[in-house]
Scaffold this motif. Sequence first.
Motif, PDB file in Angstrom:
ATOM      1  N   LEU A 169       7.698 -35.047  13.464  1.00 38.34           N
ATOM      2  CA  LEU A 169       6.206 -34.798  13.683  1.00 38.34           C
ATOM      3  C   LEU A 169       5.727 -33.585  12.865  1.00 38.34           C
ATOM      4  N   VAL A 170       6.507 -32.573  13.282  1.00 36.45           N
ATOM      5  CA  VAL A 170       6.057 -31.114  12.704  1.00 36.45           C
ATOM      6  C   VAL A 170       6.178 -31.230  11.219  1.00 36.45           C
ATOM      7  N   LYS A 171       7.195 -31.893  10.645  1.00 31.94           N
ATOM      8  CA  LYS A 171       7.396 -31.985   9.248  1.00 31.94           C
ATOM      9  C   LYS A 171       6.029 -32.758   8.515  1.00 31.94           C
ATOM     10  N   GLU A 172       5.845 -33.959   9.246  1.00 34.80           N
ATOM     11  CA  GLU A 172       4.695 -34.608   8.741  1.00 34.80           C
ATOM     12  C   GLU A 172       3.291 -33.648   8.726  1.00 34.80           C
ATOM     13  N   VAL A 173       3.111 -33.151   9.779  1.00 28.27           N
ATOM     14  CA  VAL A 173       1.928 -32.082   9.771  1.00 28.27           C
ATOM     15  C   VAL A 173       1.915 -31.276   8.894  1.00 28.27           C
ATOM     16  N   THR A 174       3.002 -30.391   8.642  1.00 28.53           N
ATOM     17  CA  THR A 174       3.421 -29.392   7.611  1.00 28.53           C
ATOM     18  C   THR A 174       2.866 -30.033   6.253  1.00 28.53           C
ATOM     19  N   THR A 175       3.596 -31.353   5.916  1.00 26.53           N
ATOM     20  CA  THR A 175       3.209 -31.848   4.660  1.00 26.53           C
ATOM     21  C   THR A 175       1.605 -31.998   4.417  1.00 26.53           C
ATOM     22  N   HIS A 176       1.285 -32.633   5.319  1.00 31.86           N
ATOM     23  CA  HIS A 176      -0.238 -33.066   5.250  1.00 31.86           C
ATOM     24  C   HIS A 176      -1.035 -32.101   5.248  1.00 31.86           C
ATOM     25  N   VAL A 177      -0.719 -30.790   6.106  1.00 29.01           N
ATOM     26  CA  VAL A 177      -1.565 -29.282   5.938  1.00 29.01           C
ATOM     27  C   VAL A 177      -1.479 -28.908   4.242  1.00 29.01           C
ATOM     28  N   SER A 178      -0.128 -29.019   3.897  1.00 32.00           N
ATOM     29  CA  SER A 178      -0.028 -28.246   2.492  1.00 32.00           C
ATOM     30  C   SER A 178      -0.475 -29.356   1.533  1.00 32.00           C
ATOM     31  N   THR A 179      -0.663 -30.567   1.624  1.00 34.06           N
ATOM     32  CA  THR A 179      -1.527 -31.480   0.583  1.00 34.06           C
ATOM     33  C   THR A 179      -2.941 -31.025   0.892  1.00 34.06           C
ATOM     34  N   LEU A 180      -3.538 -30.941   2.055  1.00 34.91           N
ATOM     35  CA  LEU A 180      -4.915 -30.287   2.268  1.00 34.91           C
ATOM     36  C   LEU A 180      -5.147 -29.238   1.748  1.00 34.91           C
ATOM     37  N   VAL A 181      -4.360 -28.322   1.874  1.00 37.58           N
ATOM     38  CA  VAL A 181      -4.619 -27.055   1.067  1.00 37.58           C
ATOM     39  C   VAL A 181      -4.526 -27.053  -0.414  1.00 37.58           C
ATOM     40  N   ARG A 182      -3.762 -27.670  -0.878  1.00 35.55           N
ATOM     41  CA  ARG A 182      -3.603 -27.935  -2.454  1.00 35.55           C
ATOM     42  C   ARG A 182      -4.914 -28.667  -2.713  1.00 35.55           C
ATOM     43  N   ALA A 183      -5.365 -29.530  -2.115  1.00 32.31           N
ATOM     44  CA  ALA A 183      -6.501 -30.265  -2.575  1.00 32.31           C
ATOM     45  C   ALA A 183      -7.880 -29.376  -2.465  1.00 32.31           C
ATOM     46  N   GLU A 184      -7.978 -28.481  -1.248  1.00 27.99           N
ATOM     47  CA  GLU A 184      -8.942 -27.356  -1.418  1.00 27.99           C
ATOM     48  C   GLU A 184      -9.131 -26.635  -2.449  1.00 27.99           C
ATOM     49  N   VAL A 185      -7.876 -26.016  -2.751  1.00 18.87           N
ATOM     50  CA  VAL A 185      -7.613 -25.019  -3.813  1.00 18.87           C
ATOM     51  C   VAL A 185      -8.061 -25.682  -5.230  1.00 18.87           C
ATOM     52  N   GLU A 186      -7.542 -27.012  -5.389  1.00 22.52           N
ATOM     53  CA  GLU A 186      -7.858 -27.655  -6.607  1.00 22.52           C
ATOM     54  C   GLU A 186      -9.129 -27.818  -6.711  1.00 22.52           C
ATOM     55  N   LEU A 187     -10.065 -28.226  -5.718  1.00 24.75           N
ATOM     56  CA  LEU A 187     -11.683 -28.341  -5.703  1.00 24.75           C
ATOM     57  C   LEU A 187     -12.190 -27.046  -6.087  1.00 24.75           C
ATOM     58  N   ALA A 188     -11.963 -25.960  -5.224  1.00 23.23           N
ATOM     59  CA  ALA A 188     -12.436 -24.717  -5.576  1.00 23.23           C
ATOM     60  C   ALA A 188     -11.902 -24.213  -7.078  1.00 23.23           C
ATOM     61  N   LYS A 189     -11.015 -24.525  -7.356  1.00 22.31           N
ATOM     62  CA  LYS A 189     -10.929 -24.118  -8.863  1.00 22.31           C
ATOM     63  C   LYS A 189     -11.740 -24.688  -9.804  1.00 22.31           C
ATOM     64  N   GLN A 190     -11.716 -25.976  -9.672  1.00 22.27           N
ATOM     65  CA  GLN A 190     -12.845 -26.534 -10.588  1.00 22.27           C
ATOM     66  C   GLN A 190     -14.091 -26.075 -10.618  1.00 22.27           C
ATOM     67  N   GLU A 191     -14.785 -26.054  -9.155  1.00 17.03           N
ATOM     68  CA  GLU A 191     -16.242 -25.853  -9.042  1.00 17.03           C
ATOM     69  C   GLU A 191     -16.323 -24.389  -9.362  1.00 17.03           C
ATOM     70  N   VAL A 192     -15.298 -23.281  -9.257  1.00 16.20           N
ATOM     71  CA  VAL A 192     -15.825 -21.955  -9.793  1.00 16.20           C
ATOM     72  C   VAL A 192     -15.420 -21.908 -11.361  1.00 16.20           C
ATOM     73  N   THR A 193     -14.627 -22.682 -11.805  1.00 15.96           N
ATOM     74  CA  THR A 193     -14.455 -22.774 -13.287  1.00 15.96           C
ATOM     75  C   THR A 193     -15.474 -23.237 -14.097  1.00 15.96           C
ATOM     76  N   ALA A 194     -16.514 -24.206 -13.564  1.00 16.49           N
ATOM     77  CA  ALA A 194     -17.638 -24.730 -13.882  1.00 16.49           C
ATOM     78  C   ALA A 194     -18.887 -23.783 -13.916  1.00 16.49           C
ATOM     79  N   GLU A 195     -18.771 -23.067 -12.752  1.00 13.42           N
ATOM     80  CA  GLU A 195     -19.722 -21.908 -12.539  1.00 13.42           C
ATOM     81  C   GLU A 195     -19.616 -20.847 -13.415  1.00 13.42           C
ATOM     82  N   VAL A 196     -18.163 -20.410 -13.704  1.00 21.86           N
ATOM     83  CA  VAL A 196     -17.853 -19.322 -14.655  1.00 21.86           C
ATOM     84  C   VAL A 196     -18.438 -19.575 -15.889  1.00 21.86           C
TER      85      VAL A 196
END
Length: 148
Positions: free
Chosen positions: A23-50
């Motif tokens: 369960l801890v491994k699954e949670v860690t995997t999902h949180v890691s995937t969520l963080v990567r998705a958030e970072v990718e979204l932020a990067k794309q939005e900030v790039t457009a604004e820059v």
Amino acid sequence: MVPSIPLNAEPVRATGEASVGTLVKEVTTHVSTLVRAEVELAKQEVTAEVKKGVQGSIFFVLAAVVALFSLFYFFFAVAEAFNLIWPSQQWAGYAVTFGIMLVVAGIAGFLGYLKVRKIKAPERTIETARESVEALRRGRSDAPPSTS
């Protein structure tokens, strides 16, 4: 459009089947995937604004260059105005050139202002980050109390 980061399908299992480590491994995997998705979204939005900011700053640079070059003509006009003891009227041409260059600088500055004014905060990233924090807080409050 933001490319999606695929999440693994949740396997169906009976209650109590998985160990705590799994369960801890699954949670860690999902949180890691969520963080990567958030970072990718932020990067794309900030790039457009820059990019918008760079386009707007080009007009500000153009306005500054034209204003600096127009000072050259202004000083010529002042110099020719002091030469009025001669019947020449050349100073008026220099003054008109100075005026035209100021108008061009004003238009370029206004266009730069309009471009820079369109820059916005990465609203989708902020919203999804809030949702993620809320989901993590709800998940933490739903957890059974630990027995130590």
